[in-house]
Scaffold this active site. Structure first.
Site, mmCIF file in Angstrom:
data_model
loop_
_atom_site.group_PDB
_atom_site.id
_atom_site.type_symbol
_atom_site.label_atom_id
_atom_site.label_comp_id
_atom_site.label_asym_id
_atom_site.label_seq_id
_atom_site.Cartn_x
_atom_site.Cartn_y
_atom_site.Cartn_z
ATOM 1 N N LYS A 96 -9.731 13.531 3.957
ATOM 2 C CA LYS A 96 -8.808 12.391 3.985
ATOM 3 C C LYS A 96 -7.879 12.607 5.159
ATOM 4 O O LYS A 96 -7.864 13.693 5.740
ATOM 5 C CB LYS A 96 -8.016 12.283 2.676
ATOM 6 C CG LYS A 96 -7.445 13.622 2.199
ATOM 7 C CD LYS A 96 -6.717 13.499 0.861
ATOM 8 C CE LYS A 96 -7.624 13.483 -0.343
ATOM 9 N NZ LYS A 96 -7.598 12.216 -1.062
ATOM 10 N N ARG A 97 -7.083 11.608 5.523
ATOM 11 C CA ARG A 97 -6.097 11.821 6.583
ATOM 12 C C ARG A 97 -5.259 13.062 6.243
ATOM 13 O O ARG A 97 -4.971 13.327 5.078
ATOM 14 C CB ARG A 97 -5.166 10.598 6.702
ATOM 15 C CG ARG A 97 -5.791 9.361 7.320
ATOM 16 C CD ARG A 97 -6.313 9.564 8.726
ATOM 17 N NE ARG A 97 -5.267 9.891 9.670
ATOM 18 C CZ ARG A 97 -4.842 9.100 10.660
ATOM 19 N NH1 ARG A 97 -5.380 7.916 10.825
ATOM 20 N NH2 ARG A 97 -3.896 9.471 11.487
ATOM 21 N N LYS A 122 -0.453 14.471 0.928
ATOM 22 C CA LYS A 122 -1.797 14.667 0.377
ATOM 23 C C LYS A 122 -2.071 16.148 0.074
ATOM 24 O O LYS A 122 -3.034 16.487 -0.595
ATOM 25 C CB LYS A 122 -2.846 14.116 1.338
ATOM 26 C CG LYS A 122 -2.844 12.575 1.430
ATOM 27 C CD LYS A 122 -3.868 12.082 2.453
ATOM 28 C CE LYS A 122 -3.884 10.569 2.629
ATOM 29 N NZ LYS A 122 -4.632 9.850 1.571
ATOM 30 N N LYS A 176 -15.100 7.661 -4.675
ATOM 31 C CA LYS A 176 -16.404 7.939 -4.056
ATOM 32 C C LYS A 176 -16.994 9.228 -4.621
ATOM 33 O O LYS A 176 -18.179 9.296 -4.951
ATOM 34 C CB LYS A 176 -16.256 8.080 -2.536
ATOM 35 C CG LYS A 176 -15.737 6.845 -1.831
ATOM 36 C CD LYS A 176 -15.350 7.181 -0.368
ATOM 37 C CE LYS A 176 -14.516 6.062 0.229
ATOM 38 N NZ LYS A 176 -13.860 6.465 1.495
ATOM 39 N N THR A 191 -9.087 6.041 -2.593
ATOM 40 C CA THR A 191 -10.439 5.536 -2.850
ATOM 41 C C THR A 191 -11.445 6.659 -2.647
ATOM 42 O O THR A 191 -12.539 6.618 -3.193
ATOM 43 C CB THR A 191 -10.806 4.354 -1.930
ATOM 44 O OG1 THR A 191 -10.493 4.712 -0.578
ATOM 45 C CG2 THR A 191 -10.053 3.096 -2.317
ATOM 46 N N HIS A 231 0.796 -1.233 0.000
ATOM 47 C CA HIS A 231 0.000 0.000 0.000
ATOM 48 C C HIS A 231 0.819 1.269 0.000
ATOM 49 O O HIS A 231 0.243 2.357 -0.007
ATOM 50 C CB HIS A 231 -0.916 0.045 1.222
ATOM 51 C CG HIS A 231 -2.084 -0.874 1.142
ATOM 52 N ND1 HIS A 231 -3.278 -0.502 0.561
ATOM 53 C CD2 HIS A 231 -2.252 -2.144 1.556
ATOM 54 C CE1 HIS A 231 -4.135 -1.504 0.639
ATOM 55 N NE2 HIS A 231 -3.540 -2.531 1.231
HETATM 56 C C1 PLP Z 1 -12.557 6.528 1.760
HETATM 57 C C2 PLP Z 1 -12.049 6.904 3.076
HETATM 58 C C3 PLP Z 1 -10.694 7.159 3.266
HETATM 59 C C4 PLP Z 1 -9.693 7.120 2.129
HETATM 60 O O1 PLP Z 1 -9.681 8.385 1.508
HETATM 61 P P1 PLP Z 1 -8.504 8.831 0.516
HETATM 62 O O2 PLP Z 1 -8.995 10.136 -0.026
HETATM 63 O O3 PLP Z 1 -8.414 7.788 -0.536
HETATM 64 O O4 PLP Z 1 -7.285 8.975 1.325
HETATM 65 C C5 PLP Z 1 -10.241 7.510 4.525
HETATM 66 N N1 PLP Z 1 -11.093 7.615 5.559
HETATM 67 C C6 PLP Z 1 -12.420 7.392 5.409
HETATM 68 C C7 PLP Z 1 -13.305 7.554 6.592
HETATM 69 C C8 PLP Z 1 -12.938 7.030 4.178
HETATM 70 O O5 PLP Z 1 -14.249 6.799 4.058
#
Ligand code: PLP
Length: 821
Positions: free
Chosen positions: A561-562, A567, A673, A669, A370
């Protein structure tokens, strides 16, 4: 094949009714006899528990049938080992996959209970940090959906990821207590318990004629006890099991010590055992190097392997066919010690020859990588590893000797290649490399996007790739369309059904039929109305939680996101500051009204990430209170990002920010979404964005900035960020304003260090990409101004994102890696 487990013909209970009046009666029954509450005084939480118990009964019949079927058919079982499962709430997921939503709603309405109220009380199970854990949760749902007989194995943390609160704009971490009201989804399995050892010594037995046998005599032992949660696939076709391990003491209390008056000491062992599974490490891309973390990893790996072998022996006489009947997928290196554990169990406990055990082990395991970040590649100091897992240390040396010898002999590897593939890093203090162990001990090593997979071959695993040229393969991540479209966005789901029928609900590729409505004005208006309703819902949440009023006709520009430097939330904030400056300097221009929304947690020890959260809040306070902005720009940091919050924010986004430094985001991911829910993406050519561009079409995504190759060249050469900054008036003004305290008048130097990082090294290339990003944002404004063009692009995003369903990903794993369907 043996069928001893299910040989008796006792009758099964009749399947449960799905008639609302019967379910209503059952809810009352559970409330009274299981929870012990009078209907008159039952609290909303009691109603929730009673409802979950009734839903759970509908799952159990199918769950048992799924288990029986796996025995009957002798199908291969898949085990997904992951230190994280970010599952969120389960009720809506289960009810809607059972196709019982309207019946349960009616049942509750007849009892005077609003399903939305009680559903909103369900805790968000945050047994993970971010994308990796959410992927595991999406995979569990998709494995049930595409009918792979699968078990997820992980840890039942008492405290999931911390709850984030804001104190004067700073992140404060509070313990998450998701189990406070009990967990009606889970089944405690006291009979599925295993001993897990640590430390001690290895004894050799057997005479000089016999090959020696090794017996590990651990100094410490704890019990792993199973808790099972059923996972329902779409339309309830199959129900799989998520089995989470909890640590228990061997001796709950030392009675002698207690009776001698040492009341605290008598409980010390017990407390120590329970501490093992108490907290999830809030680490994201960098590992927590603590001993407790290694103990957690071995704890759940060993329990899972013992459980897998026990189940195999229920059905087969020995382990010679293990790899035909069992596939174990390692979600990152966190469970990689499982490779050593399987070797130990096969060789030491079950008496198999080392070579045969190694062949079986390698054909049983597969590993998903990952991250390429060097600081995130797990490795353990040899002295720690040896002290905690002495027998595994011997096995690691034995495997290493075998592999290095083969590499020298068969592939003519030289010293530098040998150093790089070795299981032991000898470059400083000696460390055990878990990435190399996972790679060498698996028959498949996969990346999570096409770009990431290629970079794996060129960087971290270059020499291992030379040694095993067919092992690395790609499985681009996906998301479950049940949670991330049908449940989180019922408005859009209804609209799609009206337009193209229901086929997409079983096959997301059918979404492509929406394409022909992309330029249809009437459809665009309906699509826009759905988006607006979702934006109103988010505005209400932000209004009630934070007291900030948002205008739903503004563009909702969202980055959730984190919080991590790669990022690049910082790039987004700096652009907000530059835009703020422009809006004030040029009141005569037509600015597109925007709300920039952020959410995300920072690892507690990650100083710069926490400072970035504070900066977002400081910038928000100044911009939101400046009348010269005339409501054209707002900045909002929504606290406590989790799956539940994402379910409200994702459907409300007009613009999705996916702006990582190219080459650093393995897949993402979140990007999927948003696009599925009809947002336009502004992003770099990183991770799965590359494939998203191929699927939605270059004209329907806004790509900017350096490529991964350009990033790597720039970093290798002589990059001078100061020069770049001086060449960009907007950027230099924004950085200077932040650095000099314009947004932190109470502490003018608060962000000076953070900005110096950009002036001096700019490792994440905020400055290098700034102009391209700002220009891309003005391109986005242009598209927004032409409403019809905007919706034609966003509709095409929804239409063309079907490939990113985790059902597709899981089918690829199942056919190409596991050979299980
Ligand atoms: C989808 C999701 C992530 C991953 O988000 P990225 O933008 O791909 O880093 C992290 N935390 C939660 C709660 C999510 O639903």
């Amino acid at each position: 094949m043996s069928t001893t487990v299910f040989s008796n013909d006792l009758p099964h209970p009749a399947p449960r009714s799905s008639r609302p009046e019967i379910m209503a009666a059952e809810i009352i029954e559970r409330l009274t006899y299981r929870i012990g509450k009078d209907v008159q005084v039952a609290k909303p939480h009691d109603w929730l528990t009673a409802t979950i118990l009734v839903v759970r009964d509908r799952i159990i019949d199918r769950w048992m049938e799924s288990t029986r079927q796996a025995y009957r058919t002798g199908q291969k079982r898949v085990y997904y080992l992951s230190l994280e499962f970010l599952i969120g709430r389960l009720m809506r997921d289960a009810v809607s996959n059972l196709n019982l939503m309207s019946e349960i709603r009616d049942a509750l309405t007849s009892l005077g209970v609003d399903i939305n109220v009680i559903a909103g009380l369900e805790p968000d199970a945050a047994l993970g940090n971010g994308g990796l854990g959410r992927l595991a949760a999406c995979f569990m749902e998709s494995m049930a959906t595409v009918e792979v007989p699968a078990y997820g194995y992980g840890i039942r943390y008492i405290h999931g990821l911390f709850r984030q609160q804001m104190a004067d704009g700073w992140q404060v971490e509070l313990p998450e207590t998701w189990l406070a009201h009990g967990n009606p989804w889970e089944f405690e399995r006291r009979e599925s318990s295993y001993e897990i050892g640590y430390g001690g010594s290895v004894e050799t037995v057997g005479g000089y004629d016999d090959a020696p046998r090794y017996v590990w005599k651990p100094a410490e032992r704890v019990i792993a006890m199973a808790y099972d949660t059923p996972v329902v696939g779409w339309r309830g076709k199959r129900v799989n099991t998520l089995r989470l391990w909890s640590a228990q003491p061997i001796d709950p209390i030392l009675l002698d010590a207690f009776n001698a008056g040492d009341h605290i000491g008598a409980l010390r062992e017990s407390n120590k055992a329970e501490a093992l599974t108490r907290v999830l490490y809030p680490a994201d891309a960098n590992p927590a190097g603590q001993e407790l973390r290694l103990r957690q990893e071995y704890f759940f790996s060993s329990a899972s392997l013992q459980d897998i072998l026990r189940r195999h022996l229920q059905q087969y006489p020995d382990f010679t066919n293990l790899h035909d009947k069992v596939s174990i997928q390692l979600n990152d290196t966190h469970p990689a010690i499982s490779i050593g554990e399987l070797m130990r169990l096969l060789v030491d406990v079950h008496g198999m020859e080392f070579e045969e055990a190694w062949e079986i082990t390698r054909h049983t395991f597969s590993y998903t990588n990952h991250t390429l970040l060097p600081e995130a590649l797990e490795s353990w100091p040899v002295p720690l590893f040896e002290r905690l897992l002495p027998r595994h240390m011997q096995l690691v040396y034995a495997i290493n000797a075998k592999i290095l010898l083969e590499a020298r002999k068969e592939k003519n590897f030289g010293d530098s290649q040998i150093r790089s593939i070795s299981l032991i890093d000898e470059s400083g203090d000696r460390r055990v490399r878990m990435g190399n162990l996972a790679f060498i001990g698996s028959h498949s090593v996969n990346g999570v996007s096409a770009l990431h997979t290629e970079l794996m071959k060129e960087t971290v695993f270059a020499d291992l790739h030379t040694l095993y040229p067919t092992r690395i393969n790609n499985k681009t991540n996906g998301i479950t369309p049940r949670r991330w479209l049908m449940q989180c966005n019922p408005g859009l789901t209804s609209l799609i059904r009206e337009a193209i029928g229901d086929k997409f609900m079983d096959d997301t590729d059918a979404l492509v039929e929406l394409d022909k409505f992309a330029d249809d004005k009437a459809f665009q208006e309906k699509f826009a109305a759905v988006k607006r309703a979702n934006k109103v819902a988010l505005s209400n949440l932000v209004g009630s939680r934070m007291g900030i009023r948002l205008d739903p006709s503004s563009m909702f520009d969202i980055q959730i996101k984190r919080i991590h430097e790669y990022k690049r939330q910082l790039l987004n904030i700096v652009e907000a500051v530059a835009l703020y400056d422009q809006i004030r300097s040029h009141p005569e221009l037509d600015w597109v009204p925007r709300v920039k929304l952020f959410a995300g947690k920072a690892a507690p020890s990650y100083h710069n990430a926490k400072l970035i959260i504070k900066l977002a809040n400081d910038v928000a306070r100044v911009i939101n209170n400046d009348p010269a902005v005339r409501g054209l720009l707002k900045v909002v940091f929504v606290p406590n990002y989790n799956v539940t919050l994402a379910e409200t924010m994702v459907p409300a986004a007009d613009l999705s920010e996916q702006i990582s430094t190219a080459g650093m985001e393995a897949s993402g991911t979140g990007n999927m979404k948003f696009a599925l829910n009809g947002a336009l993406t502004i992003g770099t050519l990183d991770g799965a964005n590359v494939e998203m561009q191929e699927h939605v079409g270059a004209e329907n995504i806004v790509i900017f900035g350096m490529t991964a190759e350009e990033v790597s060249n720039l970093r290798a050469g002589e990059y001078n960020p100061r020069e770049v900054i001086e060449g960009s008036r907007e950027l230099s003004q924004a950085l200077a304003a932040i650095s000099s305290g314009v947004f932190s008048p109470d502490d003018r130097n608060r962000f000076t260090g953070l900005m110096d990082g950009i002036y001096n090294t700019d490792w994440f290339l905020v400055a290098a990409d700034f102009d391209a990003y700002a220009k891309a944002q003005r391109d986005v404004d242009q598209i927004w101004t032409d409403t019809s063009s905007w919706y034609s692009k966003t509709i095409r995003n929804t239409a063309r994102m079907g490939w990113f369903s985790s059902d597709r990903t899981i089918r690829q794993y199942a056919t190409e890696i596991w050979r299980a369907i």
